[in-house]
Design a protein around this motif. Structure first.
Motif, short mmCIF file in Angstrom:
data_model
loop_
_atom_site.label_atom_id
_atom_site.label_comp_id
_atom_site.label_asym_id
_atom_site.label_seq_id
_atom_site.Cartn_x
_atom_site.Cartn_y
_atom_site.Cartn_z
N THR A 22 0.73 -1.22 0.16
CA THR A 22 -0.12 -0.01 0.12
C THR A 22 0.85 1.27 -0.15
OG1 THR A 22 -1.96 -1.20 1.34
CG2 THR A 22 -1.76 1.24 1.33
N ILE A 23 1.90 1.18 0.77
CA ILE A 23 2.90 2.47 0.90
C ILE A 23 3.61 2.51 -0.41
CG2 ILE A 23 4.81 3.25 2.07
CD1 ILE A 23 3.90 1.68 4.64
N ARG A 26 1.75 4.17 -3.39
CA ARG A 26 1.48 5.29 -3.42
C ARG A 26 2.80 6.30 -3.74
NH1 ARG A 26 -1.52 5.35 2.41
NH2 ARG A 26 -3.61 4.52 1.73
N SER A 31 2.06 4.34 -10.82
CA SER A 31 0.76 3.23 -10.09
C SER A 31 0.62 2.03 -10.95
CB SER A 31 -0.48 4.07 -10.17
OG SER A 31 -0.59 5.42 -9.63
N SER A 50 -1.68 -5.42 -4.65
CA SER A 50 -2.40 -4.11 -4.67
C SER A 50 -3.68 -4.06 -5.34
CB SER A 50 -1.37 -2.96 -5.10
OG SER A 50 -1.05 -3.13 -6.68
N SER A 132 9.79 4.23 -9.73
CA SER A 132 9.04 2.97 -9.28
C SER A 132 10.03 1.93 -9.20
CB SER A 132 8.11 2.83 -10.50
OG SER A 132 7.26 3.74 -10.56
#
Length: 239
Positions: A22-23, A26, A31, A50, A132
Motif C-alpha cells: 500500500t505504501i 503510493r 501506479s 495491490s 518506481s
C-alpha cells in the motif's frame, strides 16, 4: 539458494506485507499493479497484492509453469520485461493479459535465502519510471527485514513456550524431591540421583517419574505452576 523457514504467525506477517505494498504503490508515479509472491515446495503463492488483477497474473504464470515471476525465482535476480507483447518468451501471458505492457520482478531475500518476488505490472505503454524501480528495490529490502523480524518473534515465542514447560516440569520434580527426601531421609542431591536412576531404568522422562511419585503420595496429580504472560506495553502519547 536455501529456502527459509516461514514465521509461524502467517496472518500477521501477510498483513504487514499488504501494508508494505500500500505504501509502495503510493510512492510510484506510474501506479503499477503490485504483488508479493513467496516460494514454497515446488509452488509459488501470492500473499499480498495491490490489485486483484496482479494476483490473477501471478496465478496464470504458476499454472503455466513459466513467466517473469518464475524466472526471477529461478535465477535469483531481477527480471524486467520491456514490452510483454513482443517478448517471445511470454507469449501466453501476453495473450491473456493484453492490458499489461511491462513487468518488473524484484527478488526478495533474507539472510542469503530467496523468499520470493515483488512484481510490478505496468498497464501504461511508457517505460516504468526509475522512481518506481527504486521504490521496488527499497520495498524488497524492507520485506527482507520484516521477514527476519517476524522469524525472530516466532523463535522467541517458541523459546518462551519451552521455558514455561521447563519451569512447570521443574516444579513437579521439586515436589517429588521433597517427598523422596522425607521418605529416605537423604539430601536433595541423593534424592535427585534416585529419581534419575528410576528414570533411566524405566526409560521414562524424569518429570513423569516425579509426577507419578507425587500422585501416589497425594492421591491427585501434581499442581502445575501457572505462568501468566506479562501485560503488553502500549506505545502512545503519555497523558
Amino acid at each position: 539458494m536455501k529456502r527459509p523457514n516461514v514465521p509461524t504467525d502467517i496472518a500477521e506477517f501477510e498483513r504487514a506485507l499488504a501494508e508494505c505494498l500500500t505504501i509502495a504503490v503510493r510512492a510510484m508515479p506510474d501506479s503499477p499493479m503490485l504483488s508479493i509472491t513467496l516460494r514454497g515446495d515446488n509452488r509459488i503463492r501470492t500473499v499480498a497484492c495491490s490489485h486483484a488483477r496482479a494476483e490473477l497474473l501471478d496465478g496464470l504464470q504458476a499454472a503455466a509453469g513459466r513467466g517473469p515471476v518464475l524466472e526471477a525465482i529461478k535465477i535469483g535476480r531481477p527480471v524486467t520485461v520491456g514490452d510483454l507483447a513482443t517478448d517471445a518468451r511470454w507469449q501466453r501471458l501476453a495473450a491473456e493479459s493484453p492490458e499489461v505492457h511491462q513487468v518488473h520482478c524484484e527478488p526478495l531475500e533474507s539472510e542469503g535465502a530467496l523468499l520470493g518476488v515483488l512484481t510490478l505490472y505496468s498497464r501504461g505503454e511508457r517505460k516504468l519510471a526509475e522512481e518506481s524501480l527504486l521504490v521496488a528495490r527499497v520495498t524488497a529490502g524492507h520485506v527482507g527485514v520484516l521477514f527476519r523480524t517476524a522469524l525472530d518473534v516466532a523463535r522467541m515465542r517458541e523459546v518462551a513456550a519451552q521455558l514455561k514447560e521447563a519451569l512447570n516440569t521443574r516444579a513437579i520434580i521439586d515436589q517429588a524431591l521433597g517427598i523422596v527426601m522425607a521418605q529416605r531421609r537423604c539430601t536433595a542431591h541423593q534424592a535427585f540421583e534416585i529419581l534419575r536412576h528410576v528414570s533411566q531404568d524405566k526409560n521414562v522422562k524424569l518429570h513423569q517419574v516425579a509426577a507419578t511419585i507425587v500422585e501416589t503420595v497425594s492421591g491427585e496429580p501434581p499442581q502445575r505452576t501457572r505462568f501468566q504472560e506479562p501485560p503488553q506495553r502500549t506505545i502512545g502519547r503519555s497523558s
